[in-house]
Design a protein around this motif. Structure first.
Motif, PDB file in Angstrom:
ATOM      1  N   ALA A  62       0.818  -1.219   0.000  1.00  0.00           N
ATOM      2  CA  ALA A  62       0.000   0.000   0.000  1.00  0.00           C
ATOM      3  C   ALA A  62       0.852   1.270   0.000  1.00  0.00           C
ATOM      4  O   ALA A  62       0.475   2.268  -0.608  1.00  0.00           O
ATOM      5  N   TRP A  63       2.015   1.219   0.662  1.00  0.00           N
ATOM      6  CA  TRP A  63       2.881   2.390   0.770  1.00  0.00           C
ATOM      7  C   TRP A  63       3.996   2.380  -0.278  1.00  0.00           C
ATOM      8  O   TRP A  63       4.886   3.226  -0.253  1.00  0.00           O
ATOM      9  N   ASN A  64       3.965   1.427  -1.189  1.00  0.00           N
ATOM     10  CA  ASN A  64       4.937   1.342  -2.279  1.00  0.00           C
ATOM     11  C   ASN A  64       6.384   1.270  -1.767  1.00  0.00           C
ATOM     12  O   ASN A  64       7.280   1.915  -2.300  1.00  0.00           O
ATOM     13  N   VAL A  65       6.592   0.461  -0.733  1.00  0.00           N
ATOM     14  CA  VAL A  65       7.931   0.284  -0.162  1.00  0.00           C
ATOM     15  C   VAL A  65       8.651  -0.793  -0.953  1.00  0.00           C
ATOM     16  O   VAL A  65       8.140  -1.892  -1.127  1.00  0.00           O
ATOM     17  N   ARG A  66       9.860  -0.477  -1.409  1.00  0.00           N
ATOM     18  CA  ARG A  66      10.642  -1.416  -2.210  1.00  0.00           C
ATOM     19  C   ARG A  66      12.045  -1.665  -1.644  1.00  0.00           C
ATOM     20  O   ARG A  66      12.790  -2.465  -2.168  1.00  0.00           O
ATOM     21  N   GLY A  67      12.399  -0.944  -0.592  1.00  0.00           N
ATOM     22  CA  GLY A  67      13.706  -1.114   0.036  1.00  0.00           C
ATOM     23  C   GLY A  67      13.576  -0.998   1.538  1.00  0.00           C
ATOM     24  O   GLY A  67      12.672  -0.339   2.037  1.00  0.00           O
ATOM     25  N   TRP A  68      14.501  -1.659   2.241  1.00  0.00           N
ATOM     26  CA  TRP A  68      14.424  -1.690   3.701  1.00  0.00           C
ATOM     27  C   TRP A  68      15.732  -1.240   4.319  1.00  0.00           C
ATOM     28  O   TRP A  68      16.782  -1.659   3.829  1.00  0.00           O
ATOM     29  N   PRO A  69      15.703  -0.426   5.316  1.00  0.00           N
ATOM     30  CA  PRO A  69      14.512   0.210   5.880  1.00  0.00           C
ATOM     31  C   PRO A  69      14.034   1.374   5.008  1.00  0.00           C
ATOM     32  O   PRO A  69      14.832   1.997   4.313  1.00  0.00           O
ATOM     33  N   THR A  70      12.752   1.632   5.063  1.00  0.00           N
ATOM     34  CA  THR A  70      12.168   2.832   4.472  1.00  0.00           C
ATOM     35  C   THR A  70      11.515   3.599   5.601  1.00  0.00           C
ATOM     36  O   THR A  70      10.830   3.015   6.436  1.00  0.00           O
ATOM     37  N   MET A  71      11.763   4.900   5.639  1.00  0.00           N
ATOM     38  CA  MET A  71      11.193   5.742   6.692  1.00  0.00           C
ATOM     39  C   MET A  71      10.413   6.883   6.068  1.00  0.00           C
ATOM     40  O   MET A  71      10.847   7.476   5.071  1.00  0.00           O
ATOM     41  N   TYR A  72       9.273   7.143   6.662  1.00  0.00           N
ATOM     42  CA  TYR A  72       8.460   8.299   6.301  1.00  0.00           C
ATOM     43  C   TYR A  72       8.390   9.202   7.519  1.00  0.00           C
ATOM     44  O   TYR A  72       8.082   8.737   8.615  1.00  0.00           O
ATOM     45  N   LEU A  73       8.665  10.473   7.329  1.00  0.00           N
ATOM     46  CA  LEU A  73       8.439  11.460   8.385  1.00  0.00           C
ATOM     47  C   LEU A  73       7.176  12.217   7.999  1.00  0.00           C
ATOM     48  O   LEU A  73       7.119  12.863   6.954  1.00  0.00           O
ATOM     49  N   ILE A  74       6.181  12.086   8.842  1.00  0.00           N
ATOM     50  CA  ILE A  74       4.857  12.646   8.577  1.00  0.00           C
ATOM     51  C   ILE A  74       4.595  13.734   9.603  1.00  0.00           C
ATOM     52  O   ILE A  74       4.764  13.516  10.805  1.00  0.00           O
ATOM     53  N   ASP A  75       4.167  14.897   9.134  1.00  0.00           N
ATOM     54  CA  ASP A  75       3.962  16.007  10.062  1.00  0.00           C
ATOM     55  C   ASP A  75       2.625  15.874  10.789  1.00  0.00           C
ATOM     56  O   ASP A  75       1.846  14.947  10.548  1.00  0.00           O
ATOM     57  N   HIS A  76       2.351  16.834  11.665  1.00  0.00           N
ATOM     58  CA  HIS A  76       1.159  16.780  12.500  1.00  0.00           C
ATOM     59  C   HIS A  76      -0.134  16.968  11.701  1.00  0.00           C
ATOM     60  O   HIS A  76      -1.218  16.724  12.224  1.00  0.00           O
ATOM     61  N   LYS A  77      -0.027  17.352  10.452  1.00  0.00           N
ATOM     62  CA  LYS A  77      -1.203  17.472   9.589  1.00  0.00           C
ATOM     63  C   LYS A  77      -1.409  16.231   8.724  1.00  0.00           C
ATOM     64  O   LYS A  77      -2.331  16.168   7.935  1.00  0.00           O
ATOM     65  N   GLY A  78      -0.504  15.251   8.857  1.00  0.00           N
ATOM     66  CA  GLY A  78      -0.615  14.017   8.089  1.00  0.00           C
ATOM     67  C   GLY A  78       0.053  14.075   6.733  1.00  0.00           C
ATOM     68  O   GLY A  78      -0.162  13.202   5.895  1.00  0.00           O
ATOM     69  N   VAL A  79       0.894  15.084   6.511  1.00  0.00           N
ATOM     70  CA  VAL A  79       1.589  15.252   5.239  1.00  0.00           C
ATOM     71  C   VAL A  79       2.952  14.570   5.308  1.00  0.00           C
ATOM     72  O   VAL A  79       3.713  14.802   6.260  1.00  0.00           O
ATOM     73  N   ILE A  80       3.263  13.749   4.315  1.00  0.00           N
ATOM     74  CA  ILE A  80       4.595  13.135   4.244  1.00  0.00           C
ATOM     75  C   ILE A  80       5.578  14.229   3.883  1.00  0.00           C
ATOM     76  O   ILE A  80       5.499  14.829   2.818  1.00  0.00           O
ATOM     77  N   ARG A  81       6.520  14.488   4.786  1.00  0.00           N
ATOM     78  CA  ARG A  81       7.492  15.555   4.570  1.00  0.00           C
ATOM     79  C   ARG A  81       8.834  15.034   4.085  1.00  0.00           C
ATOM     80  O   ARG A  81       9.562  15.733   3.385  1.00  0.00           O
ATOM     81  N   HIS A  82       9.161  13.798   4.459  1.00  0.00           N
ATOM     82  CA  HIS A  82      10.426  13.195   4.038  1.00  0.00           C
ATOM     83  C   HIS A  82      10.218  11.697   3.886  1.00  0.00           C
ATOM     84  O   HIS A  82       9.482  11.089   4.656  1.00  0.00           O
ATOM     85  N   LYS A  83      10.901  11.121   2.911  1.00  0.00           N
ATOM     86  CA  LYS A  83      10.910   9.668   2.739  1.00  0.00           C
ATOM     87  C   LYS A  83      12.357   9.261   2.494  1.00  0.00           C
ATOM     88  O   LYS A  83      13.051   9.872   1.688  1.00  0.00           O
TER      89      LYS A  83
END
Length: 105
Positions: A62-83
């Motif tokens: 669902a999150w289109n992860v293809r490599g490990w580790p993968t990290m998403y930094l999501i802000d307090h509004k639910g916006v992905i700010r960094h991957k």
């Protein structure tokens, strides 16, 4: 590589206790029962979801992860700010997280 990040993740959870911060883990280990022992042994106190025992499980798909580790930094509004695929390094990660926590206050 993912398990090598556990000490830093533990330090983040401790340092940011009481702050607008949450850490979520996704785990693709095959043996769910053995995984429970590992999480306890490694003192994983944050939520860690099981990905169905496969790197092609429902969460990574669902999150289109293809490599490990993968990290998403999501802000307090639910916006992905960094991957990141792979760790950006502790100091960089801390700086980015601190910036997002400051924005949320």
């Amino acid at each position: 590589p993912c398990r090598a990040m556990y000490p830093h993740e533990r330090s983040l959870v401790k340092r940011l206790a009481g702050e607008p911060f949450a850490l979520l883990g996704i785990n693709s280990d095959r043996d769910r029962e053995k995984l429970k022992d590992v999480l306890k042994e490694e003192q994983i106190t944050w939520r860690s979801f099981w990905n169905g025992g496969s790197t092609r499980g429902p969460i990574s798909t669902a999150w289109n992860v293809r490599g490990w580790p993968t990290m998403y930094l999501i802000d307090h509004k639910g916006v992905i700010r960094h991957k990141f695929t792979g760790s950006p390094g502790g100091a960089t990660l801390d700086k980015l997280i601190d910036e997002l926590v400051a924005e949320a206050k």
